[in-house]
Design an enzyme around this catalytic site. Structure first.
Site, short mmCIF file in Angstrom:
data_model
loop_
_atom_site.label_atom_id
_atom_site.label_comp_id
_atom_site.label_asym_id
_atom_site.label_seq_id
_atom_site.Cartn_x
_atom_site.Cartn_y
_atom_site.Cartn_z
CB CYS A 130 47.97 63.14 66.02
SG CYS A 130 47.75 63.03 67.81
CG HIS A 236 52.03 65.06 68.69
ND1 HIS A 236 51.76 66.14 69.50
CD2 HIS A 236 50.83 64.39 68.55
CE1 HIS A 236 50.48 66.13 69.82
NE2 HIS A 236 49.90 65.09 69.26
#
Length: 334
Positions: A130, A236
């Site tokens: 990710c 994130h």
């Protein structure tokens, strides 16, 4: 429009459920949809476009059906066992685990960066980590123009990166309860520990970012990373420090970044505008800001890059890979 038979392995997990959401939002052309999970989820009903679909057990016979593409998000162990079985039966697997990312013969794809590699597969395509996905989107255009020498990553990763277990640890920690997933409390804390520690002192997450960046950019660039879990539910954030071989104009850098499809520049510090996790939740774009020169080296810059880790960092990128496959359908089993 031609329609395709799609399977989802790990359909009841956080990413698996987001697969369904993204497929529906993007109106992916599906003829038949098969939802697969472990035996404990067999019989569960999941709704897709108003239709109730029963979850079936993922096993050695699951891919005896006529399936074109299988989206996997069931963990590395499951992927290593069942992806080759699916591929042997003519299914193209797009795998969201780390099981195949560094296998030379398996392409590692971010559609904004290396879409041309998608057909270099033998039945399995890997979806990157990710944090790597959101990082290489801005890096590709900059490397092409200015030649990257070195990259320093510092990540601030949401608990949803650990699935439902990570979210539960944060929610329970806020109530004063002990963690069940993380080795320490995550509520009100930062953990410089994502995945297991390796012999070189890196965590596996840090090593993933290092190795995957080199593979996707196709160069042996110097990369280091420190990956940190933070008490944020979704999205994130990554601080990226880059050293180039060539000189640059910082305003041109912003224009270069703005030219990348799927990359949104949010960079007006006078108005307190910069990417934030809270604003990227539920979105498929990668957001970049705090673009500024690193005056400690001759040709260095700093970037702040944010993206929804479950969408662009996992489910959306996987679906985009499937979209590349159907767009380039060359009369293969598609």
């Amino acid at each position: 429009m031609k329609k395709y038979n799609i399977a989802i392995a790990g359909a009841t997990g956080l990413v698996g459920q987001t697969f369904l959401q993204v497929l529906e939002e993007r109106n992916f052309p599906i003829e038949n949809l098969y939802l697969m999970a472990s035996s404990r989820s067999v019989g569960k009903i999941i709704k897709y476009k108003g239709e109730n679909i029963k979850v079936e057990e993922l096993n050695e016979n699951s891919f005896d059906k006529d399936i074109d593409i299988a989206l996997f998000s069931a963990g590395g162990e499951v992927s290593r066992k069942f992806s080759p079985i699916a591929a042997s039966k003519g299914v193209i697997v797009v795998d969201n685990s780390s099981a195949f990312r560094m296998v030379d013969s398996i392409p590692l794809i971010v559609p904004e960066v290396n879409p041309e590699d998608v057909w270099n597969h033998n039945g399995i395509i890997a979806n990157p980590n990710c944090s790597t996905i959101q990082s290489v989107v801005p890096l590709k255009v900059l490397d092409k123009k200015y030649k990257i020498k070195r990259i320093i990553y510092s990540t601030y990763q949401a608990v949803s990166g650990s699935g439902f277990a990570g979210i539960k640890d944060l929610e329970n920690g806020l109530k004063g309860e002990a963690p069940e997933n993380y080795p320490h409390q995550i509520a009100g804390n930062c953990l410089p520990h994502i995945d297991v520690f390796l012999e070189n002192g890196n965590t596996k997450e840090e090593q993933k970012m290092i190795d995957e960046t080199k593979k996707i950019l196709r160069k042996d660039v110097r990369v280091t990373a420190t990956c940190v879990r933070v008490p944020v539910l979704h999205s994130h954030s990554v601080s990226i420090n880059i050293e180039f071989e060539k000189t640059f104009d910082i305003n041109q850098i912003r224009k270069d970044l703005a030219s990348v499809k799927g990359l949104v520049v949010e960079d007006d510090v006078k108005k307190n505008i910069y990417p934030m996790a809270i604003n990227s939740k539920g979105k498929d774009e990668v957001f970049v800001g705090r673009v500024r020169r690193d005056e400690s080296v001759e040709n260095g810059i700093n970037l702040w890059v944010v993206a929804d880790n479950i969408r662009k960092g996992a489910a959306t990128n996987t679906v985009q890979i499937a979209e590349l496959l159907i767009a380039g359908d060359r009369g293969r089993k598609l």
